[in-house]
Write a protein that holds these residues in place. Structure first.
Motif, PDB file in Angstrom:
ATOM      1  N   MET A 151      33.875  31.785  60.687  1.00  0.00           N
ATOM      2  CA  MET A 151      32.826  32.132  59.715  1.00  0.00           C
ATOM      3  C   MET A 151      32.081  33.355  60.222  1.00  0.00           C
ATOM      4  O   MET A 151      32.038  33.608  61.424  1.00  0.00           O
ATOM      5  N   SER A 152      31.548  34.125  59.287  1.00  0.00           N
ATOM      6  CA  SER A 152      30.788  35.302  59.713  1.00  0.00           C
ATOM      7  C   SER A 152      29.608  35.527  58.782  1.00  0.00           C
ATOM      8  O   SER A 152      29.570  34.992  57.668  1.00  0.00           O
ATOM      9  N   GLU A 153      28.669  36.317  59.278  1.00  0.00           N
ATOM     10  CA  GLU A 153      27.405  36.472  58.556  1.00  0.00           C
ATOM     11  C   GLU A 153      27.554  37.195  57.224  1.00  0.00           C
ATOM     12  O   GLU A 153      26.647  37.177  56.402  1.00  0.00           O
ATOM     13  N   ASP A 154      28.734  37.821  56.991  1.00  0.00           N
ATOM     14  CA  ASP A 154      28.944  38.438  55.669  1.00  0.00           C
ATOM     15  C   ASP A 154      29.341  37.390  54.624  1.00  0.00           C
ATOM     16  O   ASP A 154      29.599  37.715  53.462  1.00  0.00           O
ATOM     17  N   GLY A 155      29.381  36.100  55.042  1.00  0.00           N
ATOM     18  CA  GLY A 155      29.651  35.022  54.087  1.00  0.00           C
ATOM     19  C   GLY A 155      31.084  34.524  54.101  1.00  0.00           C
ATOM     20  O   GLY A 155      31.415  33.570  53.389  1.00  0.00           O
ATOM     21  N   THR A 156      31.949  35.141  54.903  1.00  0.00           N
ATOM     22  CA  THR A 156      33.336  34.681  54.977  1.00  0.00           C
ATOM     23  C   THR A 156      33.390  33.341  55.716  1.00  0.00           C
ATOM     24  O   THR A 156      32.849  33.220  56.816  1.00  0.00           O
ATOM     25  N   ILE A 157      34.035  32.357  55.094  1.00  0.00           N
ATOM     26  CA  ILE A 157      34.224  31.061  55.752  1.00  0.00           C
ATOM     27  C   ILE A 157      35.685  30.653  55.571  1.00  0.00           C
ATOM     28  O   ILE A 157      36.194  30.627  54.449  1.00  0.00           O
ATOM     29  N   VAL A 158      36.363  30.383  56.685  1.00  0.00           N
ATOM     30  CA  VAL A 158      37.779  29.986  56.625  1.00  0.00           C
ATOM     31  C   VAL A 158      37.889  28.510  56.990  1.00  0.00           C
ATOM     32  O   VAL A 158      37.478  28.103  58.086  1.00  0.00           O
ATOM     33  N   PHE A 159      38.440  27.716  56.066  1.00  0.00           N
ATOM     34  CA  PHE A 159      38.604  26.281  56.320  1.00  0.00           C
ATOM     35  C   PHE A 159      40.006  25.973  56.822  1.00  0.00           C
ATOM     36  O   PHE A 159      40.978  26.601  56.389  1.00  0.00           O
ATOM     37  N   ARG A 160      40.113  24.980  57.708  1.00  0.00           N
ATOM     38  CA  ARG A 160      41.425  24.516  58.172  1.00  0.00           C
ATOM     39  C   ARG A 160      42.065  23.660  57.084  1.00  0.00           C
ATOM     40  O   ARG A 160      41.399  22.853  56.438  1.00  0.00           O
ATOM     41  N   GLU A 161      43.378  23.861  56.893  1.00  0.00           N
ATOM     42  CA  GLU A 161      44.140  23.011  55.958  1.00  0.00           C
ATOM     43  C   GLU A 161      44.272  21.626  56.565  1.00  0.00           C
ATOM     44  O   GLU A 161      44.626  21.503  57.726  1.00  0.00           O
ATOM     45  N   GLN A 162      43.968  20.598  55.802  1.00  0.00           N
ATOM     46  CA  GLN A 162      44.172  19.228  56.306  1.00  0.00           C
ATOM     47  C   GLN A 162      45.033  18.478  55.299  1.00  0.00           C
ATOM     48  O   GLN A 162      44.670  18.405  54.128  1.00  0.00           O
ATOM     49  N   ASN A 163      46.144  17.951  55.774  1.00  0.00           N
ATOM     50  CA  ASN A 163      47.022  17.213  54.854  1.00  0.00           C
ATOM     51  C   ASN A 163      46.697  15.725  54.889  1.00  0.00           C
ATOM     52  O   ASN A 163      46.967  15.081  55.881  1.00  0.00           O
ATOM     53  N   ARG A 164      46.090  15.240  53.844  1.00  0.00           N
ATOM     54  CA  ARG A 164      45.863  13.797  53.802  1.00  0.00           C
ATOM     55  C   ARG A 164      45.709  13.285  52.378  1.00  0.00           C
ATOM     56  O   ARG A 164      45.571  14.006  51.471  1.00  0.00           O
TER      57      ARG A 164
END
Ligand code: 5GP
Length: 194
Positions: free
Chosen positions: A181-194
């Motif tokens: 995540m960064s202060e410019d608003g980018t947020i990357v989520f981990r893929e979770q298979n469930r």
């Protein structure tokens, strides 16, 4: 969990120092309907476990844990932050380093509310370096109770807590894991298979 990830994208604010502010729905103003959906998801993920108690830590964990406790039909106990510990026979005690406040808290749980007969689901809002969880795990160990699982709303996967806890073999279910995540608003989520 998509609904939580969407909400973090929409309303989460990334601050300096790797802090994610989610005050509008999780940490200050609380979205009880969202908590209900989160509780239902944990109920599904921990199905079949003989959970008879929810354990959390004040303050932010409490509201989420209460909704989870209703879903599982069991009581919720929260570890209290104490100004100074009176070493007595009535409480389990440990020390926790706070990520957000950068100081060390003494934390207690009364022996009346946790013991060897208990099968505990630990719930908290955030997992960062894992200090809060390690403290809760210490308390459960001292009590002789069994940890059946750990449910976290938001795990910051780029900090070391998640890996530490999984290495120990616990079933850790984080409903959203942020890998970057960064202060410019980018947020990357981990893929979770469930
Ligand atoms: P840890 O002990 O895993 O380092 O941090 C966990 C605790 O710190 C959580 O219970 C939460 O209260 C707080 N925390 C850690 N990182 C964040 C964050 O990015 N945002 C917010 N709002 N709280 C955090």
């Amino acid at each position: 969990m998509k609904v939580l990830e969407d909400r973090i994208r929409k309303d989460g604010i990334v601050r300096a120092g790797n802090v994610l502010k989610v005050d509008s729905f999780l940490n200050h103003q609380l979205d009880a309907d969202l908590f209900e959906e989160m509780a239902m998801e944990w109920k599904r993920l921990f199905a079949g476990k003989p959970i008879n108690k929810i354990l959390t830590i004040e303050t932010s964990g409490i509201a989420i844990a209460v909704v989870v406790a209703r879903e599982f039909n069991v009581p919720v106990v929260f570890a209290k932050k104490a100004k100074s510990i009176n070493l007595d026979d009535d409480n389990y005690t440990t020390k926790i380093q706070s990520f957000t406040h950068n100081k060390v808290f003494d934390v207690i749980v009364s022996k009346k509310y946790l013991g060897p007969e208990d099968h505990v689901l630990i719930i908290d809002d955030f997992l960062a370096n894992g200090c809060a969880l390690m403290g809760l795990l210490d308390l459960v160990k001292d009590s002789g109770a069994t940890v059946e699982g750990i449910g976290i709303a938001i795990e910051k996967g780029f900090q070391r807590g998640g890996a530490l806890i999984r290495e120990k073999g616990y079933q850790l279910e984080s409903l959203a894991i942020i890998d970057a995540m960064s202060e410019d608003g980018t947020i990357v989520f981990r893929e979770q298979n469930r």
